[in-house]
Design an enzyme around this catalytic site. Structure first.
Site, PDB file in Angstrom:
ATOM      1  N   SER A 116      87.589 -24.318 -65.267  1.00 49.26           N
ATOM      2  CA  SER A 116      88.076 -23.296 -66.369  1.00 49.26           C
ATOM      3  C   SER A 116      87.525 -22.127 -66.287  1.00 49.26           C
ATOM      4  CB  SER A 116      87.669 -23.984 -67.747  1.00 49.26           C
ATOM      5  OG  SER A 116      87.894 -23.175 -68.708  1.00 49.26           O
ATOM      6  N   TYR A 138      92.769 -18.180 -67.675  1.00 51.29           N
ATOM      7  CA  TYR A 138      93.224 -17.467 -68.901  1.00 51.29           C
ATOM      8  C   TYR A 138      93.619 -16.199 -68.717  1.00 51.29           C
ATOM      9  CZ  TYR A 138      92.584 -22.021 -71.772  1.00 51.29           C
ATOM     10  OH  TYR A 138      92.744 -23.028 -72.496  1.00 51.29           O
ATOM     11  N   THR A 164      96.989 -21.090 -66.948  1.00 51.13           N
ATOM     12  CA  THR A 164      97.487 -21.973 -68.071  1.00 51.13           C
ATOM     13  C   THR A 164      98.526 -21.146 -68.847  1.00 51.13           C
ATOM     14  OG1 THR A 164      95.313 -23.090 -68.272  1.00 51.13           O
ATOM     15  CG2 THR A 164      96.531 -23.020 -70.214  1.00 51.13           C
ATOM     16  N   LYS A 231     100.386 -24.198 -65.476  1.00 48.15           N
ATOM     17  CA  LYS A 231      99.734 -25.253 -66.009  1.00 48.15           C
ATOM     18  C   LYS A 231     100.468 -25.312 -67.459  1.00 48.15           C
ATOM     19  CE  LYS A 231      95.563 -27.774 -67.764  1.00 48.15           C
ATOM     20  NZ  LYS A 231      95.171 -27.434 -69.103  1.00 48.15           N
ATOM     21  N   HIS A 255      98.323 -29.899 -72.494  1.00 49.75           N
ATOM     22  CA  HIS A 255      96.923 -29.252 -72.784  1.00 49.75           C
ATOM     23  C   HIS A 255      95.978 -30.409 -73.613  1.00 49.75           C
ATOM     24  CE1 HIS A 255      94.912 -25.210 -72.690  1.00 49.75           C
ATOM     25  NE2 HIS A 255      93.917 -25.872 -73.379  1.00 49.75           N
TER      26      HIS A 255
HETATM   27  C1  LIG Z   1      87.048 -30.019 -74.177  1.00 52.11           C
HETATM   28  C2  LIG Z   1      88.357 -29.834 -73.465  1.00 52.11           C
HETATM   29  C3  LIG Z   1      88.533 -28.414 -72.936  1.00 52.11           C
HETATM   30  C4  LIG Z   1      89.695 -27.925 -72.385  1.00 52.11           C
HETATM   31  N1  LIG Z   1      89.570 -26.610 -71.957  1.00 52.11           N
HETATM   32  C5  LIG Z   1      90.763 -26.314 -71.200  1.00 52.11           C
HETATM   33  C6  LIG Z   1      90.659 -24.927 -70.623  1.00 52.11           C
HETATM   34  O1  LIG Z   1      89.786 -24.233 -70.535  1.00 52.11           O
HETATM   35  N2  LIG Z   1      91.574 -24.472 -69.980  1.00 52.11           N
HETATM   36  C7  LIG Z   1      92.782 -25.204 -69.726  1.00 52.11           C
HETATM   37  O2  LIG Z   1      93.716 -24.987 -69.387  1.00 52.11           O
HETATM   38  N3  LIG Z   1      92.953 -26.550 -70.499  1.00 52.11           N
HETATM   39  C8  LIG Z   1      91.954 -27.093 -70.952  1.00 52.11           C
HETATM   40  N4  LIG Z   1      91.872 -28.345 -71.458  1.00 52.11           N
HETATM   41  C9  LIG Z   1      92.980 -29.124 -71.242  1.00 52.11           C
HETATM   42  C10 LIG Z   1      92.896 -30.076 -70.133  1.00 52.11           C
HETATM   43  O3  LIG Z   1      92.991 -29.090 -68.556  1.00 52.11           O
HETATM   44  C11 LIG Z   1      93.848 -30.845 -69.836  1.00 52.11           C
HETATM   45  O4  LIG Z   1      95.316 -30.499 -69.918  1.00 52.11           O
HETATM   46  C12 LIG Z   1      93.802 -32.347 -70.743  1.00 52.11           C
HETATM   47  O5  LIG Z   1      92.334 -32.382 -71.317  1.00 52.11           O
HETATM   48  C13 LIG Z   1      94.320 -33.525 -70.460  1.00 52.11           C
HETATM   49  O6  LIG Z   1      94.407 -34.631 -71.056  1.00 52.11           O
HETATM   50  P1  LIG Z   1      93.394 -35.654 -71.266  1.00 52.11           P
HETATM   51  O7  LIG Z   1      92.158 -35.058 -71.789  1.00 52.11           O
HETATM   52  O8  LIG Z   1      93.928 -36.644 -72.067  1.00 52.11           O
HETATM   53  O9  LIG Z   1      93.150 -36.481 -70.019  1.00 52.11           O
HETATM   54  C14 LIG Z   1      90.673 -28.940 -72.121  1.00 52.11           C
HETATM   55  C15 LIG Z   1      90.712 -30.152 -72.705  1.00 52.11           C
HETATM   56  C16 LIG Z   1      89.616 -30.545 -73.263  1.00 52.11           C
HETATM   57  C17 LIG Z   1      89.380 -31.803 -73.839  1.00 52.11           C
HETATM   58  O1  LIG Z   2      91.252 -24.874 -73.769  1.00 50.25           O
HETATM   59  C1  LIG Z   2      91.039 -25.429 -74.298  1.00 50.25           C
HETATM   60  O2  LIG Z   2      91.331 -26.652 -75.016  1.00 50.25           O
HETATM   61  C2  LIG Z   2      89.722 -25.279 -74.950  1.00 50.25           C
HETATM   62  O3  LIG Z   2      89.393 -26.239 -75.901  1.00 50.25           O
HETATM   63  C3  LIG Z   2      88.971 -23.888 -75.030  1.00 50.25           C
HETATM   64  C4  LIG Z   2      88.025 -23.614 -75.853  1.00 50.25           C
HETATM   65  C5  LIG Z   2      87.272 -22.367 -75.722  1.00 50.25           C
HETATM   66  C6  LIG Z   2      87.670 -21.598 -74.593  1.00 50.25           C
HETATM   67  C7  LIG Z   2      88.768 -21.798 -74.001  1.00 50.25           C
HETATM   68  C8  LIG Z   2      89.499 -22.871 -74.114  1.00 50.25           C
END
Ligand SMILES: Cc1cc2nc3c(=O)[nH]c(=O)nc-3n(C[C@H](O)[C@H](O)[C@H](O)COP(=O)(O)O)c2cc1C
Ligand SMILES: O=C(O)C(=O)c1ccccc1
Length: 373
Positions: A116, A138, A164, A231, A255
């Protein structure tokens, strides 16, 4: 929980869900809610898992498939299995070593780690572990910051960019609002140190560019020669837009239900995107993948691979690097088991005739079951 009981929780884990309890026991409740939660009433969060629950596998017997092989080629690289780790902010919330510990598990497992923009460890530290890494981007209002991130990741050896596109802003996460969630002391976006990122939450929300359009693809091309994936695509229309813009791959994602509550389950959206893409680029998917059979169902519906999200953070919290290694082992073993029992010898053999119910509503006619065979 004591360290010993944690070690045995990991060693005794037989399914992905076995990591959630030990992880939760170790975590501050507000942190747990941040990881587990979704946007709004969490309809989409639930729908992702439910779509897999409603999808059935139709075995073929006596196919002579032998021991299934899981290796898959994606964007010119061989993955040990058609799976990877979805980008998630702050692995350091789950374990002190954060993404470095995750990478120590994904590297030997031969599957990619999507890091990330909000990783808790530096790109250089993560890449030094030598896992195949992709950078989740991002795009900030300040393009210089975005560009610097990409250049750093590229120099560190990252192999692809994943922009994303479903987050012009972060979704309304009611659990976090109710908890007034703040990042714990010591948790910060290690690769974002400049002005504007020192907000109390470290979320840097105000910095997200809310008015991105398709021209961002050309801009990213101008700053990096790495393969570029988008994404957060859920419709044929946007998949065609992505192809027109010249992307190298698409990640079907909502997401993990954290953005638009009411967006469709990803397994439901997958066939539409796959049909639109028609083989022009790889299609990956994430959201609700909780066992090897889910990966096989996603392959059957046209995905080239499926990513795991929250379960990786659970495994990391439950057992650090060994937890994640065990999680990946479990899912791979489950995938091999599901392939063997459905008569599938390799990922490319999985087609729409393999599934029914749930995400697959058409009459299963298929190329791989010609009449008279
Ligand atoms: C705690 C957390 C933080 C996440 N942070 C990001 C992120 O920084 N960038 C992003 O594109 N997706 C982020 N996601 C989404 C994940 O990439 C992904 O799409 C999603 O968690 C998949 O679903 P699942 O948790 O049911 O397997 C985040 C998800 C979680 C749970
Ligand atoms: O993308 C996300 O889902 C996410 O939780 C997050 C949190 C902090 C900064 C960037 C993304």
């Amino acid at each position: 929980m004591t360290l010993d009981s944690l070690a045995s929780a990991v060693a005794g884990a037989l399914t992905v869900d076995d990591f959630a309890g030990p992880a939760r026991a170790r975590m501050d409740p507000g942190v747990w809610d941040f990881l587990a939660g979704g946007a709004g009433q969490e309809r989409t969060l639930r729908a992702n898992v439910e779509a897999f629950e409603r999808t059935w596998l139709r075995p073929r017997v006596l196919t002579g498939a032998g021991l299934p092989v899981t290796e898959t080629r994606i964007l010119g690289r061989t993955w040990a299995a058609p799976m990877g780790v979805a980008p998630m902010a702050y692995h350091t919330l789950a374990a002190p070593e954060g993404e470095v510990a995750t990478a120590r598990a994904t590297g030997p497992a031969g599957v990619p780690l999507v890091v990330s923009t909000f990783a808790g460890r530096t790109f250089e530290d993560i890449a030094a572990v030598a896992s195949p890494c992709w950078l989740q981007v991002y795009c900030f209002r300040d393009r210089k910051t975005t560009r610097r991130l990409i250049e750093r990741a590229e120099s560190a050896g990252f192999e692809a960019l994943v922009l994303t596109v479903d987050a012009p802003r972060l979704g309304r996460r009611l659990r976090d609002l109710r908890n007034d969630f703040r990042l714990p002391a010591g948790i910060a976006p290690a690769n974002l140190t400049g002005d504007g990122f020192a907000s109390p939450t470290g979320h840097a929300l105000a910095e997200f560019d809310p008015s991105l359009d398709w021209s961002v693809v050309a801009w990213l091309r101008s700053v990096s020669s790495l393969p570029l994936l988008l994404k957060g695509i859920l419709t044929a229309r946007d998949a065609l837009g992505a192809l027109d813009a010249g992307v190298d791959g698409i990640v079907v994602s909502n997401h993990g239900g954290r953005q638009l509550d009411g967006a469709p389950a990803t397994l439901e959206a997958l066939p539409e995107v796959v049909a639109a893409v028609a083989g022009a680029c790889p299609v990956l998917v994430d959201g609700g993948v909780r066992r090897g059979a889910d990966i096989l169902a996603a392959l059957a519906l046209g995905a080239d691979a499926a990513f795991l999200g929250r379960p990786v953070l659970h495994a990391l919290a439950a057992g650090e690097e060994r937890g994640v290694a065990r999680l990946l082992r479990i899912v791979t073993d489950e995938l091999v088991d599901a392939m063997a029992l459905t008569g599938i010898g390799s990922p490319r053999e999985a087609g729409p005739d393999l599934v029914h119910g749930g995400a697959f509503r058409r009459t299963p006619v298929s190329r791989s079951e010609p009449e008279g065979e």
